[in-house]
Scaffold this active site. Structure first.
Site, PDB file in Angstrom:
ATOM      1  N   SER A   1      47.209  41.947  44.200  1.00 11.22           N
ATOM      2  CA  SER A   1      46.240  43.083  43.537  1.00 11.22           C
ATOM      3  C   SER A   1      46.248  44.317  44.518  1.00 11.22           C
ATOM      4  O   SER A   1      46.241  45.213  43.918  1.00 11.22           O
ATOM      5  CB  SER A   1      44.684  42.760  43.328  1.00 11.22           C
ATOM      6  OG  SER A   1      44.148  42.160  44.781  1.00 11.22           O
TER       7      SER A   1
ATOM      8  N   ASP B   1      35.440  46.703  49.541  1.00 13.76           N
ATOM      9  CA  ASP B   1      34.382  45.770  49.437  1.00 13.76           C
ATOM     10  C   ASP B   1      34.132  44.850  50.547  1.00 13.76           C
ATOM     11  O   ASP B   1      33.919  43.769  50.265  1.00 13.76           O
ATOM     12  CB  ASP B   1      34.428  44.972  47.996  1.00 13.76           C
ATOM     13  CG  ASP B   1      35.983  44.634  47.684  1.00 13.76           C
ATOM     14  OD1 ASP B   1      36.619  44.500  48.878  1.00 13.76           O
ATOM     15  OD2 ASP B   1      35.972  43.986  46.838  1.00 13.76           O
TER      16      ASP B   1
ATOM     17  N   HIS C   1      39.342  44.534  49.507  1.00 13.35           N
ATOM     18  CA  HIS C   1      40.250  45.446  48.760  1.00 13.35           C
ATOM     19  C   HIS C   1      40.337  46.704  49.646  1.00 13.35           C
ATOM     20  O   HIS C   1      39.286  47.225  50.320  1.00 13.35           O
ATOM     21  CB  HIS C   1      40.026  45.645  47.522  1.00 13.35           C
ATOM     22  CG  HIS C   1      39.987  44.326  46.831  1.00 13.35           C
ATOM     23  ND1 HIS C   1      39.302  43.602  46.298  1.00 13.35           N
ATOM     24  CD2 HIS C   1      41.126  43.675  46.047  1.00 13.35           C
ATOM     25  CE1 HIS C   1      39.315  42.522  45.870  1.00 13.35           C
ATOM     26  NE2 HIS C   1      40.739  42.386  45.726  1.00 13.35           N
TER      27      HIS C   1
END
Length: 255
Positions: free
Chosen positions: A13, A188, A191
């Protein structure tokens, strides 16, 4: 075959979202694309949630011998999902020895299809802000499933895999934590934040630039084209398909 060399970003991601933006600030992949415009095609091959076992399965579909000659740089950026606690996500977790082996097998495959060793860059997983991630998990009502020290172990495994194959590696886990404000690099706790995106961009751009700085830009500057008589412009473009900035006849930048 593309007329532009390819810079391929292969990861999870952190890579899939690398062409997004934070307001007026581009993420790391988009920043690379801007930096290399007219020289290389920067290609996003990010797959959210993937670990190295999943990545190893699809790599032969993404990089074949037919396109290997077009690859200028291949960045492999996995590990955060491999390092997730097994008891929290047994289908996503990959044991550290298997993680290292998967990286080596991907490297071996790339060498087999003639991607040169010096074109491959491994990136270790980034650090985790444990306190921030714990708060994030509690807010979502789920157990803490990651820890910075574990990401550190996987980063060492990534570094070792790169060393075993004589491949370059960006030790993101270590580099980030050398910065006093490194926790601001994580939105967070896991990420990348806008600041983290820029840190990664600047760090990886240095390595990519050494591999692409001799790559010529494609086609002449427009001011050089309009300085030529209209009936000669087509031939001028054909004769000057590849240029370096210092080659501009008018010594002027693109506007």
């Amino acid at each position: 075959m593309s007329c532009y060399p390819k810079v391929i970003l292969f990861g999870d991601s952190q890579t899939q979202t690398s062409f997004s933006s934070h307001g007026n600030v581009n993420s790391w992949g988009a920043s690379l694309s801007h930096k290399l415009s007219r020289k290389c095609d920067v290609m996003n091959r990010g797959f959210a949630g993937y670990n190295t076992h999943m990545a190893k399965q699809i790599l032969p579909e993404l990089i074949t011998k037919d396109i290997s000659c077009e690859v200028a740089v291949l960045v492999i950026f996995f590990g955060s999902n491999d390092a997730i606690f097994e008891e929290c996500s047994p289908k996503q977790h990959v044991p550290i020895d298997d993680y290292k082996l998967n990286l080596k097998e991907m490297a071996q495959y790339l060498l087999t299809v003639s991607v040169l060793r010096e074109k491959i860059i491994l990136v270790t997983p980034p650090p985790i802000d444990d306190e921030k991630w714990e708060k994030e998990c509690k807010a979502k009502g789920k157990p803490v499933d990651r820890k910075n020290s574990v990401n550190g172990d996987y980063s060492k495994a990534c570094f070792a895999a790169a060393k075993d194959y004589g491949i370059d590696v960006l030790d993101l886990w270590t580099l980030m934590q050398k910065e006093k404000n490194w926790r601001t690099f994580l939105s967070d706790g896991v990420h990348l934040s806008p600041e983290g995106d820029q840190f990664l961009f600047k760090s990886i751009a240095e390595k990519i630039e050494t591999r692409t700085d001799s790559t010529a830009m494609k086609y002449p500057y427009f001011r050089d084209i309009v300085s030529v008589s209209p009936h000669k412009r087509e031939q001028f473009i054909l004769d000057n398909q590849y240029i370096h900035p210092e080659d501009s006849k008018l010594n002027c930048s693109i506007l």
